[in-house]
Scaffold this motif. Structure first.
Motif, short mmCIF file in Angstrom:
data_model
loop_
_atom_site.label_atom_id
_atom_site.label_comp_id
_atom_site.label_asym_id
_atom_site.label_seq_id
_atom_site.Cartn_x
_atom_site.Cartn_y
_atom_site.Cartn_z
N ALA A 44 0.27 -1.00 -0.34
CA ALA A 44 0.17 -0.19 -0.26
C ALA A 44 0.38 1.61 -0.07
CB ALA A 44 -0.98 -0.03 1.25
N LEU A 45 0.41 2.54 -0.09
CA LEU A 45 0.83 3.75 -0.47
C LEU A 45 2.40 4.02 -1.19
CD1 LEU A 45 -1.21 5.10 1.42
CD2 LEU A 45 1.14 6.05 2.39
N HIS A 46 2.31 3.06 -2.58
CA HIS A 46 3.23 3.72 -3.48
C HIS A 46 2.76 5.36 -3.55
CE1 HIS A 46 3.89 -0.21 -4.66
NE2 HIS A 46 4.95 -0.23 -5.38
N HIS A 47 1.75 5.46 -3.51
CA HIS A 47 1.21 7.55 -3.93
C HIS A 47 0.20 7.50 -2.65
CE1 HIS A 47 0.35 6.00 -8.41
NE2 HIS A 47 1.52 6.02 -8.25
N ALA A 48 1.61 8.47 -2.27
CA ALA A 48 1.68 9.40 -1.41
C ALA A 48 0.54 10.09 -0.51
CB ALA A 48 2.40 10.04 -0.90
N ARG A 49 0.09 10.36 -0.90
CA ARG A 49 -1.28 11.08 -0.89
C ARG A 49 -2.53 10.27 -0.76
NH1 ARG A 49 -2.48 14.22 -6.91
NH2 ARG A 49 -2.81 12.11 -8.12
N GLU A 50 -2.23 8.84 -0.96
CA GLU A 50 -3.43 7.80 -1.21
C GLU A 50 -4.02 7.17 0.51
OE1 GLU A 50 -3.25 5.83 -4.71
OE2 GLU A 50 -2.95 7.07 -5.51
N TRP A 51 -4.27 8.14 1.47
CA TRP A 51 -4.19 7.29 2.66
C TRP A 51 -5.24 5.93 3.03
CZ3 TRP A 51 -5.32 12.29 5.52
CH2 TRP A 51 -4.24 13.82 4.94
N PRO A 52 -6.70 6.55 1.86
CA PRO A 52 -7.35 4.66 2.86
C PRO A 52 -6.57 3.56 2.41
CG PRO A 52 -8.23 6.47 2.53
CD PRO A 52 -7.45 6.71 0.90
N ALA A 53 -5.64 3.50 1.24
CA ALA A 53 -5.08 2.42 0.86
C ALA A 53 -3.69 2.07 2.33
CB ALA A 53 -4.54 2.22 -0.43
N ALA A 54 -3.43 2.35 2.81
CA ALA A 54 -2.55 2.12 3.82
C ALA A 54 -3.20 1.59 5.16
CB ALA A 54 -1.35 3.48 4.28
N GLU A 55 -3.97 2.02 4.93
CA GLU A 55 -5.42 1.88 6.13
C GLU A 55 -5.60 0.16 6.07
OE1 GLU A 55 -6.23 3.84 9.26
OE2 GLU A 55 -5.20 5.21 8.61
N HIS A 56 -6.37 0.02 5.03
CA HIS A 56 -7.19 -1.19 4.47
C HIS A 56 -6.18 -2.36 4.89
CE1 HIS A 56 -10.20 1.10 2.80
NE2 HIS A 56 -10.86 -0.09 2.99
N ALA A 57 -4.73 -1.70 3.84
CA ALA A 57 -3.51 -2.89 4.46
C ALA A 57 -3.18 -3.46 6.00
CB ALA A 57 -2.26 -2.14 3.86
N THR A 103 -1.54 -4.88 -5.35
CA THR A 103 -1.66 -3.56 -3.79
C THR A 103 -2.65 -2.53 -4.07
OG1 THR A 103 -0.06 -1.25 -5.17
CG2 THR A 103 -0.66 -3.09 -6.26
N LEU A 104 -2.66 -1.37 -3.27
CA LEU A 104 -3.65 -0.83 -3.00
C LEU A 104 -3.42 0.69 -3.75
CD1 LEU A 104 -4.01 -2.75 0.42
CD2 LEU A 104 -5.35 -2.89 -1.64
N HIS A 105 -4.00 1.23 -4.15
CA HIS A 105 -4.38 2.63 -4.23
C HIS A 105 -5.88 2.99 -3.74
CE1 HIS A 105 -0.55 2.30 -6.38
NE2 HIS A 105 -0.86 1.49 -6.21
N THR A 106 -6.08 4.76 -4.57
CA THR A 106 -7.33 4.92 -4.38
C THR A 106 -7.15 6.36 -5.61
OG1 THR A 106 -6.67 6.94 -2.90
CG2 THR A 106 -7.42 5.44 -2.35
N TYR A 107 -8.22 6.39 -6.02
CA TYR A 107 -10.12 5.85 -6.38
C TYR A 107 -10.09 6.04 -7.68
CZ TYR A 107 -10.79 10.97 -7.34
OH TYR A 107 -10.87 11.32 -8.10
N SER A 108 -11.03 4.77 -7.53
CA SER A 108 -12.56 4.75 -8.63
C SER A 108 -13.20 3.50 -8.45
CB SER A 108 -11.51 5.11 -9.86
OG SER A 108 -10.45 3.91 -10.27
N ASN A 109 -13.08 2.66 -7.52
CA ASN A 109 -13.91 1.55 -7.30
C ASN A 109 -13.39 0.34 -8.15
OD1 ASN A 109 -15.03 2.48 -5.12
ND2 ASN A 109 -17.17 2.26 -6.06
N LEU A 110 -12.17 -0.06 -8.52
CA LEU A 110 -11.77 -0.65 -9.10
C LEU A 110 -10.99 -1.97 -9.31
CD1 LEU A 110 -10.52 1.64 -12.75
CD2 LEU A 110 -12.26 0.28 -12.16
N VAL A 111 -10.80 -2.87 -9.65
CA VAL A 111 -9.86 -4.48 -9.47
C VAL A 111 -9.22 -4.63 -10.77
CG1 VAL A 111 -9.46 -7.06 -8.86
CG2 VAL A 111 -11.41 -5.15 -7.97
N LEU A 112 -7.77 -4.11 -10.99
CA LEU A 112 -7.18 -4.38 -12.44
C LEU A 112 -6.26 -5.02 -12.38
CD1 LEU A 112 -6.06 0.06 -12.33
CD2 LEU A 112 -8.52 -1.24 -13.11
#
Length: 825
Positions: free
Chosen positions: A304-317, A455-464
């Motif tokens: 999680a959190l490759h991208h700094a501003r995507e805080w929920p990603a780290a929370e989910h991890a 790997t977890l990111h935000t946002y757009s409700n997608l499984v890629l």
């Protein structure tokens, strides 16, 4: 390209950094003795260093009081003193209020805490010996002055840009704007940081609509909502009970506390490469008998959190880590899955960037939004020399300095979907794996049999899922890859699709890990509409599957993570080696290969030849005597295994012309809101008459200064293909494997070079091509070796194994090293 003066001064409102203001403590500090630089504690106490100012007489604590001589930043660092291993933490408090200013709680003696202070502010710098044998550490405290004169903060907004084709998306990415992960067939959401961004977008010719006119106001409102939520909520249904977004020190401390209090199933790990700013990256490993890392179980990796501003990603991890550790004792399903797998969770891949985003200066006069929206890491060398001054959290280039870590991996690096421009939010870096953070992930994947990666990111409700580029074509494992993506989407309510359906991306995590190792890899884009929405929505609801999340009542991301873990535990989803070996021997699987990147896109639009990236995959199994079973990925990496296709069942349909209707429609720059267009119906045939792998609808006209746009809709009116590139005298809209049926080509008159002399379109056609058959590449082998207790090589063989296959390698430890065998072919 150097930013314009307006962008440098107004978007950031941060001018050059004055560094020489004061050095209070440090190895060369003129005002402190060497003894004052050293913190000492006779014994370790496992507790939080940042919760409160501890009494000076408390065990395991040493501290110093300092006064800030500047209006700017405080930096507190700990480093080894006498070389003994240990774990010290550091925290900085306001002396008058006792409020926490900054902290660091990594797993060793290397700590770096940074935040904003006022001139004359009195501080307590507290060092705490959490564990280990180091009785002392060196403390360094720096104060860095910052000139805040730079003009007002600009208004940032969120817009949706109309992109009628894959080429449009690539063109948009090339503008250097802040393109989000929210996109679909007809548009992409983009953050405009200020007037220069708005001007760039207007001059590009793209049409757009404003979704949020003031993102800074939204950010302030979200922060207020989070404070109110935390104040009225004692605990949530999350595994940890958390009620608010964590800071970096929270993640670090909770990782090691989970490991300390659950030593049989949890182990805290420091990854091998410190960040640009010198921070350690921490991970939690979870398994039965967790210390035996060579147990041969399939590895499930959550990042999680490759991208700094995507805080929920780290929370989910982090919540997933709690789920596995705390659920082990009380949930039979969790316990059974953990017993059959090995889990590695890295909550914060990019701690430098996350710290800057999370701790963005809160007073509104420091371009808070600019830094809160930082995406990249803290790499400085790629920016122009005049913008390399200042620390990462306050510098003339603002948040734009750094590399997009999720464009820095080796898989197809350098191609479309990443930028060669240092300013871009998708800047790929100077070379594949140029960044320490991506090398950390590479080390995990290369040294383990990571059969499943999320790997977890935000946002757009997608499984890629892979691939990130349409032209790469789906892998042979597309059916299995899609099935797992769909299973996760059934729980979180997201859309399951290939990554390229969002837009082309290269250098991404799973597009390296999958193609190089065969481990199934996915990106989850969490939440519908914000990088870090209110905690109750972006974390609690999304994780647990509660309203208003798309996964309400379906299991949410907790359910999606369980689907991934079930797949990791399923032998049919990976490969298995079985055989016999004496106790105490070590088996090693090894493979070395080179993979080309994409042709490397240059800033001027040209390309240079691909770069070859060397990968070394090495994993080990410690034998206990007798039979063993080792979960591994297939020996043939997907990059060379081939691509999925299908054999034609009939000839392709014969091409047909599209007649231009009489007259010329009015100019329309607002399609589809304005539906004015020429409509030309056509039909696509199906079996048994025709088998169409591709249908290409095309038109042409005279001048490149004229612009006709092309859309194709099916019988329900849904857009199924489009092309609206601009700057050309043709458009081609492509459909892959189009279903038989009735379609309509809609031709929109976007612009005319001379409105008094209409440049009408012509040469309308629909052309068809057969499907591309499945292609197969060469088989690849692992080299399997066995060494005895003394490290002597006693056996070697080549092993061929496919996904879902079990191969018996026999008694490899008694095989002659000079007599290589081939097994499983």
């Amino acid at each position: 390209m150097t930013p314009s003066p307006s962008r440098t001064s107004s978007v950031r409102a941060v001018a050059a950094l004055g560094v020489g203001a004061a050095v209070i403590f440090g190895l060369n500090a003129p005002v402190a003795s060497a003894q004052e630089n050293v913190l000492r504690a006779d014994r370790a106490v496992a507790r939080s260093c940042f919760q409160e100012v501890l009494p000076a007489t408390a065990a395991g604590v040493d501290r110093r009081e300092v006064t800030s001589s500047v209006d700017g930043l405080v930096q507190a660092r700990l480093t080894d003193h006498e070389g003994a291993p240990g774990d010290w933490d550091v925290a900085v408090f306001d002396k008058a209020t006792g409020e926490l200013v900054a902290a660091s709680a990594a797993l060793a003696n290397r700590e770096f805490a940074e935040s904003f202070v006022r001139e004359g502010q009195q501080l307590v710098v507290q060092g705490c010996r959490y564990g280990g044998g180091a009785r002392s550490v060196v403390l360094g405290v720096d104060f860095l002055a910052i000139d805040r004169q730079g003009g007002p903060t600009e208004r940032a907004e969120l817009v949706r840009v109309s992109t009628a084709s894959q080429q449009d998306k690539s063109t948009l990415l090339g503008l250097g704007l802040d393109v989000t992960e929210k996109a679909d067939a007809t548009g992409v959401e983009v953050v405009l940081a200020g007037e220069e961004d708005r001007r760039t977008l207007r001059e590009s010719g793209f049409t757009f609509e404003v979704l949020n006119p003031d993102l800074s106001a939204t950010s302030r409102a979200n922060a207020a909502e989070d404070r109110e939520y935390a104040a009225r909520t004692a605990s949530t249904g999350l595994p940890s009970g958390r009620t608010s977004y964590r800071h970096l020190w929270d993640y670090e401390y909770e990782v090691k506390e989970l490991a300390r209090t659950n030593p049989r199933i949890a182990r805290a790990v420091t990854l091998p490469h410190p960040t640009i700013e010198g921070k350690d990256v921490v991970a939690l490993e979870i398994a039965q008998n967790v210390g035996n890392t060579a147990d041969g179980k399939p590895v499930n990796l959550t990042l999680a959190l490759h991208h700094a501003r995507e805080w929920p990603a780290a929370e989910h991890a982090m919540e997933w880590a709690y789920e596995l550790v705390r659920g082990y004792a009380k949930d039979a399903e969790i316990r059974g899955l953990v017993d059959r797998t090995r889990n590695v969770v890295v909550p914060v891949v990019n701690p430098d960037g996350f710290t800057i985003s999370r701790e963005a200066e809160p007073r509104g006069d420091f371009s808070r939004f600019d830094y809160e929206m930082k995406r990249k890491n803290c790499r400085v060398e790629d920016s122009p020399p005049e913008l390399r001054t200042g620390v990462c959290s306050a510098n003339p280039a603002g948040r734009e300095r750094g590399t997009d870590l999720n464009r820095n991996y080796g898989g197809f690096w350098g191609g479309s979907g990443a930028s060669p421009n240092w300013r871009s939010d998708t800047f790929r870096g100077s070379a594949p794996f140029s960044e320490p953070e991506t090398r950390n992930v590479r080390s995990i994947v290369s040294d383990r049999q990571v059969t499943n990666l999320l790997t977890l990111h935000t946002y757009s409700n997608l499984v890629l899922r892979v691939p990130g580029v349409l032209d790469v074509r789906p892998p042979l494992e597309e059916a299995a890859s899609k099935a797992l993506g769909d299973a996760m989407a059934s729980r979180n309510g997201y859309t399951s699709q290939p990554s390229w359906a969002l837009y082309d991306t290269t250098g991404t995590t799973e597009d390296w890990s999958f193609w190089a190792t065969g481990g199934l890899g996915y990106t989850l884009e969490i939440g519908p509409s914000e990088f870090h929405p209110p905690f109750a929505e972006g974390v609690v609801a999304e994780y647990l599957g509660q309203a208003p999340a798309a996964g309400a009542g379906k299991g949410g991301n907790r359910g999606a993570f369980l689907e991934m873990l079930k797949n990791a535990a399923d032998p049919s989803a990976h490969s298995t080696l079985v055989g016999t070996a004496p106790a105490g021997h070590t088996l090693k699987l090894h493979k070395t290969f080179q993979t080309p990147t994409s042709p490397v896109l240059q800033p001027d639009g040209s390309t240079t030849p691909p770069i070859y990236v060397r990968d070394d995959l090495n994993s080990t199994l410690g034998t206990t005597g007798g039979r063993f079973a080792w979960a591994v990925n297939a020996s043939t990496r997907p990059y060379v295994a081939g691509r999925l296709g299908r054999d034609p069942q009939a000839p392709p349909q014969v091409g047909t012309t599209l007649a231009n209707p009489e007259g010329v429609p009015a100019i329309n720059t607002n399609y589809p809101a304005d539906s004015t267009a020429e409509a030309i119906p056509f039909r696509i045939a199906g079996l048994p008459d025709a088998d169409n792998g591709k249908a290409a609808v095309s038109i042409r006209w005279g001048s490149v200064d004229t612009d006709w746009d092309l859309y194709v809709v099916d019988s329900t009116g849904a857009v199924v293909a489009s092309s609206a590139t601009g700057g050309t005298n043709s458009e081609t809209a492509v459909m892959h494997d189009p279903p038989a049926g009735d379609y309509t080509a809609l031709v929109v008159n976007f612009a005319q070079a001379d409105p008094n002399a209409v440049d009408d379109w012509s040469a309308g056609r629909v052309d068809f091509a057969s499907p591309t058959p499945t292609t197969y590449g060469p088989k690849e082998a692992y080299q399997l070796t066995c060494t005895n207790r003394k490290g002597k090589l006693v056996g070697v063989t080549d092993v061929y194994v496919d996904r879902g296959q079990t191969v018996d390698v026999g008694s490899v430890c008694t095989s002659s090293a000079r007599d290589t065998k081939r097994r499983g072919r």
